[in-house]
Design a protein around this motif. Structure first.
Motif, PDB file in Angstrom:
ATOM      1  N   VAL A  29      34.922  43.466  50.631  1.00 19.34           N
ATOM      2  CA  VAL A  29      36.221  43.101  50.055  1.00 19.34           C
ATOM      3  C   VAL A  29      37.226  44.229  50.273  1.00 19.34           C
ATOM      4  N   GLU A  41      41.736  41.091  45.510  1.00 25.72           N
ATOM      5  CA  GLU A  41      41.407  39.813  44.885  1.00 25.72           C
ATOM      6  C   GLU A  41      41.722  38.609  45.780  1.00 25.72           C
ATOM      7  N   ARG A  42      42.601  38.779  46.771  1.00 27.03           N
ATOM      8  CA  ARG A  42      42.934  37.673  47.688  1.00 27.03           C
ATOM      9  C   ARG A  42      41.903  37.491  48.798  1.00 27.03           C
ATOM     10  N   THR A  62      34.311  32.955  46.213  1.00 31.05           N
ATOM     11  CA  THR A  62      34.982  33.470  45.024  1.00 31.05           C
ATOM     12  C   THR A  62      36.132  34.392  45.419  1.00 31.05           C
ATOM     13  N   ALA A  63      36.980  34.686  44.454  1.00 31.38           N
ATOM     14  CA  ALA A  63      38.020  35.687  44.663  1.00 31.38           C
ATOM     15  C   ALA A  63      37.368  37.060  44.775  1.00 31.38           C
ATOM     16  N   GLY A  64      38.029  37.961  45.470  1.00 29.62           N
ATOM     17  CA  GLY A  64      37.478  39.282  45.725  1.00 29.62           C
ATOM     18  C   GLY A  64      37.188  40.110  44.498  1.00 29.62           C
ATOM     19  N   ASP A  65      37.874  39.846  43.394  1.00 34.50           N
ATOM     20  CA  ASP A  65      37.657  40.623  42.176  1.00 34.50           C
ATOM     21  C   ASP A  65      36.710  39.944  41.194  1.00 34.50           C
ATOM     22  N   ALA A  66      36.179  38.797  41.558  1.00 34.69           N
ATOM     23  CA  ALA A  66      35.290  38.042  40.660  1.00 34.69           C
ATOM     24  C   ALA A  66      33.837  38.450  40.869  1.00 34.69           C
ATOM     25  N   SER A 116      38.123  30.990  40.346  1.00 35.54           N
ATOM     26  CA  SER A 116      38.864  32.252  40.470  1.00 35.54           C
ATOM     27  C   SER A 116      39.838  32.245  41.638  1.00 35.54           C
ATOM     28  N   CYS A 154      32.100  32.534  37.686  1.00 36.01           N
ATOM     29  CA  CYS A 154      32.430  33.948  37.793  1.00 36.01           C
ATOM     30  C   CYS A 154      33.069  34.506  36.538  1.00 36.01           C
ATOM     31  N   TRP A 157      37.636  38.304  36.410  1.00 37.87           N
ATOM     32  CA  TRP A 157      38.892  38.109  37.138  1.00 37.87           C
ATOM     33  C   TRP A 157      40.003  37.584  36.223  1.00 37.87           C
TER      34      TRP A 157
END
Length: 158
Positions: A29, A41-42, A62-66, A116, A154, A157
């Protein structure tokens, strides 16, 4: 090569030119966010799991921060989260670690998109290799990933 498979997949939609290939690694990520100059997160990270009861490989995007929430995963899939071993990912999914994505995957692999991701207009999933990505709207991701459904598995996030 998996990137070429993904490009061929997107060529059926006339989108192969949207696949981005980098000179540097985008295998994590953080590295992908640096290569794309975007918020981590994108990055749409694709995680590989094995469902024992169904004897099936699945992908959860999933989102990058999840982070996977084990209780939510168990509620959604009726069993605990069991990631596919790193040395088995390419064989079972069709892409190497660092390039796993929901496109041009092996037959029988189910794809799920995590809630997310819905907070973004566009996200960047990998494209089959550790130096690749594509920018997709959420509706494009849903369509081209041929996702089974949206899930809420998740945490971290919100």
């Amino acid at each position: 090569m998996a990137v070429e498979d993904v490009k061929a997949y997107f060529s059926t939609y006339g989108m192969e030119d949207r696949v981005i290939e980098f000179e540097v690694s985008s295998a994590t990520v953080e590295l992908a966010a640096q290569a794309l100059n975007c918020a981590p997160e994108r990055i749409a990270k694709t995680l590989s799991f094995h469902l024992k009861k169904a004897d099936q490989a699945i992908l959860v995007v999933t989102a990058g921060d999840a982070k996977i929430d084990n209780a939510k995963f168990k509620q959604a899939f009726s069993e605990r989260a069991l990631m596919i071993k790193p040395d088995e990912v390419e064989e079972k999914i069709g892409h190497p670690i660092g390039g796993v994505c929901p496109f041009a995957i092996k037959e029988g692999v189910a794809v799920y998109l995590d809630e997310s991701l819905k907070r973004f207009d566009t996200v960047f999933p990998a494209c089959g290799g550790p130096k690749s990505a594509i920018e997709l709207t959420i509706s494009e991701l849903e369509e081209y990933a041929k996702s089974n459904s949206w899930v809420d598995v998740c945490k971290g996030w919100e």
